[in-house]
Each structure stands twice: as structure tokens, then as C-alpha cells.
Write a protein that holds these residues in place. Sequence first.
Motif, mmCIF file in Angstrom:
data_model
loop_
_atom_site.group_PDB
_atom_site.id
_atom_site.type_symbol
_atom_site.label_atom_id
_atom_site.label_comp_id
_atom_site.label_asym_id
_atom_site.label_seq_id
_atom_site.Cartn_x
_atom_site.Cartn_y
_atom_site.Cartn_z
ATOM 1 N N TYR A 1 6.942 4.957 1.278
ATOM 2 C CA TYR A 1 6.174 4.594 2.479
ATOM 3 C C TYR A 1 5.598 3.188 2.358
ATOM 4 N N ARG A 2 5.047 2.884 1.199
ATOM 5 C CA ARG A 2 4.469 1.549 0.998
ATOM 6 C C ARG A 2 5.554 0.468 1.056
ATOM 7 N N ALA A 3 6.672 0.732 0.431
ATOM 8 C CA ALA A 3 7.769 -0.246 0.438
ATOM 9 C C ALA A 3 8.287 -0.453 1.857
ATOM 10 N N SER A 4 8.387 0.611 2.627
ATOM 11 C CA SER A 4 8.849 0.485 4.013
ATOM 12 C C SER A 4 7.855 -0.326 4.836
ATOM 13 N N LEU B 1 8.582 -3.917 6.687
ATOM 14 C CA LEU B 1 8.289 -4.153 8.095
ATOM 15 C C LEU B 1 7.431 -5.398 8.273
ATOM 16 N N LEU B 2 6.435 -5.563 7.422
ATOM 17 C CA LEU B 2 5.573 -6.743 7.485
ATOM 18 C C LEU B 2 6.367 -8.029 7.234
ATOM 19 N N VAL B 3 7.216 -8.029 6.223
ATOM 20 C CA VAL B 3 8.020 -9.212 5.908
ATOM 21 C C VAL B 3 8.940 -9.570 7.077
ATOM 22 N N ASP C 1 -1.623 6.642 -6.189
ATOM 23 C CA ASP C 1 -0.639 7.725 -6.076
ATOM 24 C C ASP C 1 0.755 7.174 -6.335
ATOM 25 N N ARG C 2 1.414 7.693 -7.358
ATOM 26 C CA ARG C 2 2.712 7.153 -7.764
ATOM 27 C C ARG C 2 3.886 8.051 -7.388
ATOM 28 N N ARG C 3 3.657 8.997 -6.515
ATOM 29 C CA ARG C 3 4.778 9.838 -6.098
ATOM 30 C C ARG C 3 5.813 8.999 -5.355
ATOM 31 N N PHE C 4 7.066 9.363 -5.519
ATOM 32 C CA PHE C 4 8.162 8.590 -4.933
ATOM 33 C C PHE C 4 8.012 8.447 -3.420
ATOM 34 N N GLU C 5 7.642 9.528 -2.761
ATOM 35 C CA GLU C 5 7.511 9.493 -1.303
ATOM 36 C C GLU C 5 6.468 8.458 -0.865
ATOM 37 N N ASN C 6 5.333 8.419 -1.533
ATOM 38 C CA ASN C 6 4.294 7.458 -1.170
ATOM 39 C C ASN C 6 4.703 6.029 -1.503
ATOM 40 N N GLN C 7 5.403 5.853 -2.598
ATOM 41 C CA GLN C 7 5.908 4.524 -2.930
ATOM 42 C C GLN C 7 6.925 4.064 -1.885
#
Length: 89
Positions: A13-16, A20-22, A5-11
Amino acid sequence: MRTGDRRFENQAYRASGLNLLVVAVILWNTRYLQSSIVTLGISDDLARHIAPLGWEHISLTGDYRWNVDEQPDVDALRPLRVPASLLVA
């Protein structure tokens, strides 16, 4: 959510989640590096060249289960692994 899924909102979420993990890895490493620096008596001149960014010791695959009854105190750290000296016969 599909992995493709390449929608901006989902991207976003993944980046956030990745951010957080980093940050969590850097915080973990910083706390243990501080303890190691004190325990090993590393000078400030040498310590300023150590970065808390490494994460080879962090496993990011598989299932994780924690026993909530065995959680340490908030300020407690696990004991450091101090290798035996090469000078010991």
C-alpha cells in the motif's frame, strides 16, 4: 496502520501510494515544462535534456486545504513565473 508495520500488504500500500505521488509530480512538471518550453522558445535539441523529475517546488509536509469553489478549469495552468531579464537596466 502503524508506521512500523512490516506486513507485505501494508508495504505494498505504501509503495503504491508513493508511486502515485511520483507520477502526479511528473505529470505536473511535464505540463508546466511544456508550457515553459513554448513560452521561452527553447529548441528541441535543448529541451530533450530537461527531465520532469525535480520536485523541490512541491511541499510534501503539513496540512493542505483547497477551496473547491475556486478550482480552475481542467486544462488551465497557473501563469508561469518569468524572471526579469538581467539585461534590463
